[in-house]
Design a protein around this motif. Structure first.
Motif, PDB file in Angstrom:
ATOM      1  N   TRP A   1      12.644  -5.643  10.732  1.00  0.00           N
ATOM      2  CA  TRP A   1      14.062  -5.316  10.802  1.00  0.00           C
ATOM      3  C   TRP A   1      14.254  -4.481  12.052  1.00  0.00           C
ATOM      4  O   TRP A   1      13.621  -3.447  12.216  1.00  0.00           O
ATOM      5  CB  TRP A   1      14.517  -4.501   9.598  1.00  0.00           C
ATOM      6  CG  TRP A   1      14.321  -5.163   8.271  1.00  0.00           C
ATOM      7  CD1 TRP A   1      14.379  -6.498   7.991  1.00  0.00           C
ATOM      8  CD2 TRP A   1      14.024  -4.518   7.044  1.00  0.00           C
ATOM      9  NE1 TRP A   1      14.147  -6.713   6.678  1.00  0.00           N
ATOM     10  CE2 TRP A   1      13.922  -5.510   6.056  1.00  0.00           C
ATOM     11  CE3 TRP A   1      13.830  -3.188   6.663  1.00  0.00           C
ATOM     12  CZ2 TRP A   1      13.656  -5.226   4.741  1.00  0.00           C
ATOM     13  CZ3 TRP A   1      13.572  -2.908   5.339  1.00  0.00           C
ATOM     14  CH2 TRP A   1      13.483  -3.917   4.400  1.00  0.00           C
ATOM     15  N   TRP A   2      15.088  -4.941  12.932  1.00  0.00           N
ATOM     16  CA  TRP A   2      15.373  -4.243  14.192  1.00  0.00           C
ATOM     17  C   TRP A   2      14.087  -3.905  14.935  1.00  0.00           C
ATOM     18  O   TRP A   2      13.875  -2.778  15.382  1.00  0.00           O
ATOM     19  CB  TRP A   2      16.215  -2.991  13.963  1.00  0.00           C
ATOM     20  CG  TRP A   2      17.568  -3.295  13.433  1.00  0.00           C
ATOM     21  CD1 TRP A   2      18.517  -4.064  14.018  1.00  0.00           C
ATOM     22  CD2 TRP A   2      18.113  -2.842  12.204  1.00  0.00           C
ATOM     23  NE1 TRP A   2      19.630  -4.130  13.234  1.00  0.00           N
ATOM     24  CE2 TRP A   2      19.406  -3.388  12.100  1.00  0.00           C
ATOM     25  CE3 TRP A   2      17.641  -2.060  11.161  1.00  0.00           C
ATOM     26  CZ2 TRP A   2      20.227  -3.159  11.013  1.00  0.00           C
ATOM     27  CZ3 TRP A   2      18.464  -1.834  10.085  1.00  0.00           C
ATOM     28  CH2 TRP A   2      19.734  -2.376  10.026  1.00  0.00           C
ATOM     29  N   LYS A   3      13.206  -4.869  15.021  1.00  0.00           N
ATOM     30  CA  LYS A   3      11.936  -4.792  15.749  1.00  0.00           C
ATOM     31  C   LYS A   3      10.911  -3.831  15.139  1.00  0.00           C
ATOM     32  O   LYS A   3       9.906  -3.540  15.753  1.00  0.00           O
ATOM     33  CB  LYS A   3      12.171  -4.464  17.223  1.00  0.00           C
ATOM     34  CG  LYS A   3      12.992  -5.522  17.921  1.00  0.00           C
ATOM     35  CD  LYS A   3      12.921  -5.386  19.401  1.00  0.00           C
ATOM     36  CE  LYS A   3      13.811  -6.485  19.999  1.00  0.00           C
ATOM     37  NZ  LYS A   3      13.456  -6.846  21.311  1.00  0.00           N
ATOM     38  N   LEU A   4      11.183  -3.336  13.945  1.00  0.00           N
ATOM     39  CA  LEU A   4      10.224  -2.495  13.230  1.00  0.00           C
ATOM     40  C   LEU A   4       9.820  -3.199  11.945  1.00  0.00           C
ATOM     41  O   LEU A   4      10.644  -3.837  11.294  1.00  0.00           O
ATOM     42  CB  LEU A   4      10.816  -1.124  12.907  1.00  0.00           C
ATOM     43  CG  LEU A   4      11.188  -0.236  14.087  1.00  0.00           C
ATOM     44  CD1 LEU A   4      11.808   1.066  13.594  1.00  0.00           C
ATOM     45  CD2 LEU A   4       9.981   0.051  14.968  1.00  0.00           C
ATOM     46  N   SER A   5       8.552  -3.045  11.576  1.00  0.00           N
ATOM     47  CA  SER A   5       8.060  -3.668  10.344  1.00  0.00           C
ATOM     48  C   SER A   5       8.517  -2.865   9.134  1.00  0.00           C
ATOM     49  O   SER A   5       8.929  -1.711   9.244  1.00  0.00           O
ATOM     50  CB  SER A   5       6.536  -3.752  10.368  1.00  0.00           C
ATOM     51  OG  SER A   5       5.976  -2.471  10.210  1.00  0.00           O
ATOM     52  N   THR A   6       8.392  -3.480   7.971  1.00  0.00           N
ATOM     53  CA  THR A   6       8.705  -2.791   6.725  1.00  0.00           C
ATOM     54  C   THR A   6       7.887  -1.510   6.614  1.00  0.00           C
ATOM     55  O   THR A   6       8.403  -0.459   6.226  1.00  0.00           O
ATOM     56  CB  THR A   6       8.407  -3.712   5.527  1.00  0.00           C
ATOM     57  OG1 THR A   6       9.122  -4.938   5.696  1.00  0.00           O
ATOM     58  CG2 THR A   6       8.804  -3.063   4.218  1.00  0.00           C
TER      59      THR A   6
ATOM     60  N   TRP B   1       9.352   1.274   8.675  1.00  0.00           N
ATOM     61  CA  TRP B   1      10.518   1.870   8.044  1.00  0.00           C
ATOM     62  C   TRP B   1      10.105   2.803   6.915  1.00  0.00           C
ATOM     63  O   TRP B   1      10.654   3.902   6.779  1.00  0.00           O
ATOM     64  CB  TRP B   1      11.492   0.799   7.549  1.00  0.00           C
ATOM     65  CG  TRP B   1      12.253   0.170   8.671  1.00  0.00           C
ATOM     66  CD1 TRP B   1      12.101  -1.092   9.180  1.00  0.00           C
ATOM     67  CD2 TRP B   1      13.271   0.785   9.458  1.00  0.00           C
ATOM     68  NE1 TRP B   1      12.959  -1.285  10.233  1.00  0.00           N
ATOM     69  CE2 TRP B   1      13.696  -0.151  10.423  1.00  0.00           C
ATOM     70  CE3 TRP B   1      13.861   2.045   9.449  1.00  0.00           C
ATOM     71  CZ2 TRP B   1      14.687   0.130  11.357  1.00  0.00           C
ATOM     72  CZ3 TRP B   1      14.849   2.327  10.379  1.00  0.00           C
ATOM     73  CH2 TRP B   1      15.255   1.374  11.323  1.00  0.00           C
ATOM     74  N   ILE B   2       9.133   2.381   6.125  1.00  0.00           N
ATOM     75  CA  ILE B   2       8.630   3.243   5.052  1.00  0.00           C
ATOM     76  C   ILE B   2       8.005   4.502   5.649  1.00  0.00           C
ATOM     77  O   ILE B   2       8.188   5.607   5.131  1.00  0.00           O
ATOM     78  CB  ILE B   2       7.634   2.486   4.153  1.00  0.00           C
ATOM     79  CG1 ILE B   2       8.370   1.389   3.383  1.00  0.00           C
ATOM     80  CG2 ILE B   2       6.913   3.431   3.203  1.00  0.00           C
ATOM     81  CD1 ILE B   2       7.464   0.415   2.647  1.00  0.00           C
TER      82      ILE B   2
ATOM     83  N   ARG C   1       0.825  -1.184   0.000  1.00  0.00           N
ATOM     84  CA  ARG C   1       0.000   0.000   0.000  1.00  0.00           C
ATOM     85  C   ARG C   1       0.866   1.242   0.000  1.00  0.00           C
ATOM     86  O   ARG C   1       0.554   2.186  -0.681  1.00  0.00           O
ATOM     87  CB  ARG C   1      -0.942  -0.042   1.171  1.00  0.00           C
ATOM     88  CG  ARG C   1      -1.827  -1.265   0.948  1.00  0.00           C
ATOM     89  CD  ARG C   1      -2.770  -1.630   1.932  1.00  0.00           C
ATOM     90  NE  ARG C   1      -3.249  -2.956   1.587  1.00  0.00           N
ATOM     91  CZ  ARG C   1      -3.353  -3.910   2.433  1.00  0.00           C
ATOM     92  NH1 ARG C   1      -3.012  -3.734   3.660  1.00  0.00           N
ATOM     93  NH2 ARG C   1      -3.819  -5.068   2.070  1.00  0.00           N
ATOM     94  N   SER C   2       1.940   1.205   0.769  1.00  0.00           N
ATOM     95  CA  SER C   2       2.878   2.324   0.682  1.00  0.00           C
ATOM     96  C   SER C   2       3.518   2.340  -0.694  1.00  0.00           C
ATOM     97  O   SER C   2       3.768   3.407  -1.252  1.00  0.00           O
ATOM     98  CB  SER C   2       3.963   2.199   1.748  1.00  0.00           C
ATOM     99  OG  SER C   2       3.403   2.279   3.032  1.00  0.00           O
ATOM    100  N   GLY C   3       3.760   1.159  -1.235  1.00  0.00           N
ATOM    101  CA  GLY C   3       4.319   1.062  -2.581  1.00  0.00           C
ATOM    102  C   GLY C   3       3.384   1.661  -3.611  1.00  0.00           C
ATOM    103  O   GLY C   3       3.823   2.316  -4.563  1.00  0.00           O
ATOM    104  N   GLY C   4       2.090   1.460  -3.431  1.00  0.00           N
ATOM    105  CA  GLY C   4       1.107   2.044  -4.336  1.00  0.00           C
ATOM    106  C   GLY C   4       1.107   3.557  -4.258  1.00  0.00           C
ATOM    107  O   GLY C   4       1.014   4.256  -5.276  1.00  0.00           O
ATOM    108  N   PHE C   5       1.214   4.077  -3.056  1.00  0.00           N
ATOM    109  CA  PHE C   5       1.261   5.522  -2.857  1.00  0.00           C
ATOM    110  C   PHE C   5       2.507   6.105  -3.521  1.00  0.00           C
ATOM    111  O   PHE C   5       2.431   7.095  -4.259  1.00  0.00           O
ATOM    112  CB  PHE C   5       1.238   5.861  -1.359  1.00  0.00           C
ATOM    113  CG  PHE C   5       1.494   7.309  -1.073  1.00  0.00           C
ATOM    114  CD1 PHE C   5       0.504   8.254  -1.280  1.00  0.00           C
ATOM    115  CD2 PHE C   5       2.731   7.739  -0.622  1.00  0.00           C
ATOM    116  CE1 PHE C   5       0.734   9.603  -1.036  1.00  0.00           C
ATOM    117  CE2 PHE C   5       2.977   9.075  -0.371  1.00  0.00           C
ATOM    118  CZ  PHE C   5       1.975  10.012  -0.583  1.00  0.00           C
ATOM    119  N   ILE C   6       3.642   5.489  -3.269  1.00  0.00           N
ATOM    120  CA  ILE C   6       4.896   5.973  -3.850  1.00  0.00           C
ATOM    121  C   ILE C   6       4.850   5.857  -5.365  1.00  0.00           C
ATOM    122  O   ILE C   6       5.267   6.774  -6.088  1.00  0.00           O
ATOM    123  CB  ILE C   6       6.097   5.207  -3.243  1.00  0.00           C
ATOM    124  CG1 ILE C   6       6.229   5.540  -1.750  1.00  0.00           C
ATOM    125  CG2 ILE C   6       7.387   5.534  -3.987  1.00  0.00           C
ATOM    126  CD1 ILE C   6       7.172   4.639  -0.989  1.00  0.00           C
ATOM    127  N   GLY C   7       4.319   4.744  -5.862  1.00  0.00           N
ATOM    128  CA  GLY C   7       4.186   4.561  -7.313  1.00  0.00           C
ATOM    129  C   GLY C   7       3.282   5.614  -7.941  1.00  0.00           C
ATOM    130  O   GLY C   7       3.575   6.139  -9.024  1.00  0.00           O
TER     131      GLY C   7
END
Length: 170
Positions: A135-140, A143-144, A1-7
């Motif tokens: 990654w380091w206790k945070l989800s992808t 991080w986004i 969904r973040s990928g869709g926004f960025i796209g």
């Protein structure tokens, strides 16, 4: 969904590069208002579909007979998709107000990119599905969210500095 926004943001940039007479800032303003409304309806779909179902909790909903996600059946879950839908509806109303009153003109996309990532970052702790990666206790998605928040903050600072220099030079 973040990928869709960025796209979609990249698609707007490409479209504005080749289409004559389209104001990129105006298009991003309109896009910023629409995104949280569409996202609100999408999260209702997530809730009805059983994805993004939320962690087990002392309050929330109990789902029965979910064939797509049988592991969530008969367990009380925090309704993260509904909470996120409500937050997106509030963001939509705020951005619509800004759009109509021309407050923060040409900055609405950055305001969205500051508000929504904060909500998403927090809600990720209650989402409950581990498919999102960690990654380091945070989800992808967290991080986004951090990247979008920092990008928008830097852009708003740059816009503010540029506008102050323009006023000072006149």
């Amino acid at each position: 969904r973040s990928g869709g926004f960025i796209g979609a943001c990249l698609a707007i940039l490409v479209h504005c590069k080749f289409a004559k007479g389209i104001n990129k800032n105006q298009l991003f303003n309109l896009f910023a208002v629409c995104v949280p409304l569409f996202h609100a309806f999408g999260r209702i779909g997530c809730f009805l579909g059983g994805c993004c179902y939320g962690k087990e909790g002392s309050w929330g909903f109990i789902v029965h007979n979910n064939t797509l996600q049988p592991a969530i059946n008969d367990v009380r879950r925090i309704p993260v998709p509904l909470i996120e839908s409500f937050i997106n509806l509030l963001i939509f109303l705020l951005l619509l107000y800004f759009f109509k009153t021309k407050k923060f003109e040409n900055k609405l996309i950055y305001i969205y990119m500051i508000i929504y990532p904060v909500a998403r970052f927090i809600l990720e702790f209650y989402r409950g599905d581990e498919i999102r990666g960690f990654w380091w206790k945070l989800s992808t998605s967290q991080w986004i969210s951090i990247i979008l928040f920092l990008f928008a903050t830097i852009k708003l600072i740059q816009i503010n500095i540029h506008s102050k220099k323009g006023i000072a030079n006149e």
